[in-house]
Design a protein around this motif. Structure first.
Motif, PDB file in Angstrom:
ATOM      1  N   MET A 138      -4.885  39.325  42.422  1.00  0.00           N
ATOM      2  CA  MET A 138      -5.916  38.501  41.845  1.00  0.00           C
ATOM      3  C   MET A 138      -4.824  37.329  41.235  1.00  0.00           C
ATOM      4  O   MET A 138      -5.391  36.080  41.400  1.00  0.00           O
ATOM      5  N   HIS A 139      -4.215  37.563  40.425  1.00  0.00           N
ATOM      6  CA  HIS A 139      -3.242  36.482  39.568  1.00  0.00           C
ATOM      7  C   HIS A 139      -1.766  36.564  39.810  1.00  0.00           C
ATOM      8  O   HIS A 139      -1.319  37.797  39.740  1.00  0.00           O
ATOM      9  N   VAL A 140      -0.823  35.758  40.007  1.00  0.00           N
ATOM     10  CA  VAL A 140       0.667  35.848  40.346  1.00  0.00           C
ATOM     11  C   VAL A 140       1.351  35.436  38.999  1.00  0.00           C
ATOM     12  O   VAL A 140       0.858  34.615  38.193  1.00  0.00           O
ATOM     13  N   PRO A 141       2.560  36.264  38.955  1.00  0.00           N
ATOM     14  CA  PRO A 141       3.336  35.792  37.592  1.00  0.00           C
ATOM     15  C   PRO A 141       3.904  34.272  37.910  1.00  0.00           C
ATOM     16  O   PRO A 141       4.253  33.867  38.895  1.00  0.00           O
ATOM     17  N   ASP A 142       4.534  33.790  36.568  1.00  0.00           N
ATOM     18  CA  ASP A 142       5.319  32.581  36.627  1.00  0.00           C
ATOM     19  C   ASP A 142       6.742  32.766  37.075  1.00  0.00           C
ATOM     20  O   ASP A 142       7.439  33.637  36.043  1.00  0.00           O
ATOM     21  N   PRO A 143       7.314  32.466  38.087  1.00  0.00           N
ATOM     22  CA  PRO A 143       8.626  32.729  38.563  1.00  0.00           C
ATOM     23  C   PRO A 143       9.685  32.298  37.601  1.00  0.00           C
ATOM     24  O   PRO A 143      10.812  32.968  37.399  1.00  0.00           O
ATOM     25  N   GLU A 144       9.405  31.192  36.773  1.00  0.00           N
ATOM     26  CA  GLU A 144      10.290  30.706  35.827  1.00  0.00           C
ATOM     27  C   GLU A 144      10.455  31.487  34.221  1.00  0.00           C
ATOM     28  O   GLU A 144      11.472  31.658  33.805  1.00  0.00           O
ATOM     29  N   GLN A 145       9.166  32.405  34.353  1.00  0.00           N
ATOM     30  CA  GLN A 145       9.441  33.424  33.223  1.00  0.00           C
ATOM     31  C   GLN A 145       9.739  34.760  33.442  1.00  0.00           C
ATOM     32  O   GLN A 145      10.099  35.563  32.888  1.00  0.00           O
ATOM     33  N   LYS A 146       9.500  34.960  34.893  1.00  0.00           N
ATOM     34  CA  LYS A 146       9.902  36.519  35.328  1.00  0.00           C
ATOM     35  C   LYS A 146      11.273  36.866  35.473  1.00  0.00           C
ATOM     36  O   LYS A 146      11.928  36.186  36.287  1.00  0.00           O
ATOM     37  N   THR A 147      11.832  38.023  34.990  1.00  0.00           N
ATOM     38  CA  THR A 147      13.032  38.222  35.108  1.00  0.00           C
ATOM     39  C   THR A 147      12.914  39.999  35.321  1.00  0.00           C
ATOM     40  O   THR A 147      12.532  40.640  34.489  1.00  0.00           O
ATOM     41  N   ILE A 148      13.265  40.453  36.526  1.00  0.00           N
ATOM     42  CA  ILE A 148      13.136  41.976  36.717  1.00  0.00           C
ATOM     43  C   ILE A 148      14.226  42.623  36.962  1.00  0.00           C
ATOM     44  O   ILE A 148      15.396  42.050  37.905  1.00  0.00           O
TER      45      ILE A 148
END
Length: 252
Positions: A163-173
């Motif tokens: 449905m909705h994708v994360p913001d890659p600039e905010q995502k740290t895994i």
């Protein structure tokens, strides 16, 4: 005169020392107050010591693969399943349903691991994703290499699955085997997904945009997907080892 002044000052100093709290008492008091504020309204669904309230989706008991090890709720792929037990290996906290909430938990998976956090889940369906929104959990860093396949962004960690994708600039895994923290904030005005202390996506549930995504994507043939406004919290099994801890929720 000087003697009287000296006695008066000494009395004031003595009185001040008497009324001033000891350093340790002040620190301990501040710690206790902070703990009360931090835990205000939180309900532990799993505290590291008991699986009370948890059971299989569409089942009556907890699947034997789900055990507690070193304070974590773990899916042990080495354990065998009884042939006649009811329910699959996805699990729910079946003691209570939740509507508007803030959910927090910590998790880790192995290389190539896959799982998900489910909410507003209702039983009676073939599988939880048919009806429940999912906060996706995946080994983004190694899954494609191990499985020789390419992922879409809506399949990766932190996504509102399909449905909705994360913001890659905010995502740290963090890499497989290390603990991540996730948070879901759900209200009828806005939903937020957080990963390792950062908000990575938000959306408005049941909005025109939400219905458009549903009707044009993976869930177009699942009429009950996401329609319920209250339901169980669940954890998904994908036949890989899983670890969860500090699972807690508070009602909003």
């Amino acid at each position: 005169m000087k003697k009287i002044h000296f006695i008066f000052c000494a009395m004031l100093l003595l009185l001040a020392c008497k009324n001033e709290p000891k350093k340790n008492e002040t620190v301990e008091g501040e710690k206790a107050e902070a703990a009360v504020d931090e835990n205000d309204g939180w309900i532990y669904l799993f505290d590291g010591t008991s699986t009370e309230g948890w059971r299989a989706y569409n089942g009556e008991s907890l699947p034997p693969q789900w055990v507690i090890e070193h304070g974590a709720l773990t899916f042990d792929t080495e354990k065998r399943v009884e042939a006649e037990r009811k329910g699959g290996k996805d699990i729910i906290y079946g003691a209570e349903e939740f509507e508007n909430f803030e959910l927090y938990l910590e998790w880790k998976i192995p290389e190539g691991g896959n799982s998900g956090i489910l909410y507003h889940l209702k039983e009676g369906y073939n599988s939880p994703p048919e009806v429940s929104p999912e906060y996706q959990l995946l080994d983004d860093l190694k899954w494609e290499e191990i499985n020789n396949a390419q992922l879409e962004d809506w399949q990766k960690t932190g996504a509102d699955y399909a449905m909705h994708v994360p913001d890659p600039e905010q995502k740290t895994i963090k890499p497989a085997g290390e603990w991540n923290s996730s948070r879901i904030v759900f209200t009828q005005e806005r939903v937020e997904h957080w990963l390792n202390g950062k908000k990575i996506l938000s959306f408005v549930p049941w909005s025109e945009d939400w219905y458009e995504r549903k009707s044009q994507g993976k869930w177009k043939d699942f009429p009950d997907y996401g329609k319920f406004k209250k339901g169980f919290i669940g954890l998904q099994d994908h036949d890989s080892p899983l670890w969860f801890k500090n699972i807690k929720i508070r009602k909003l």
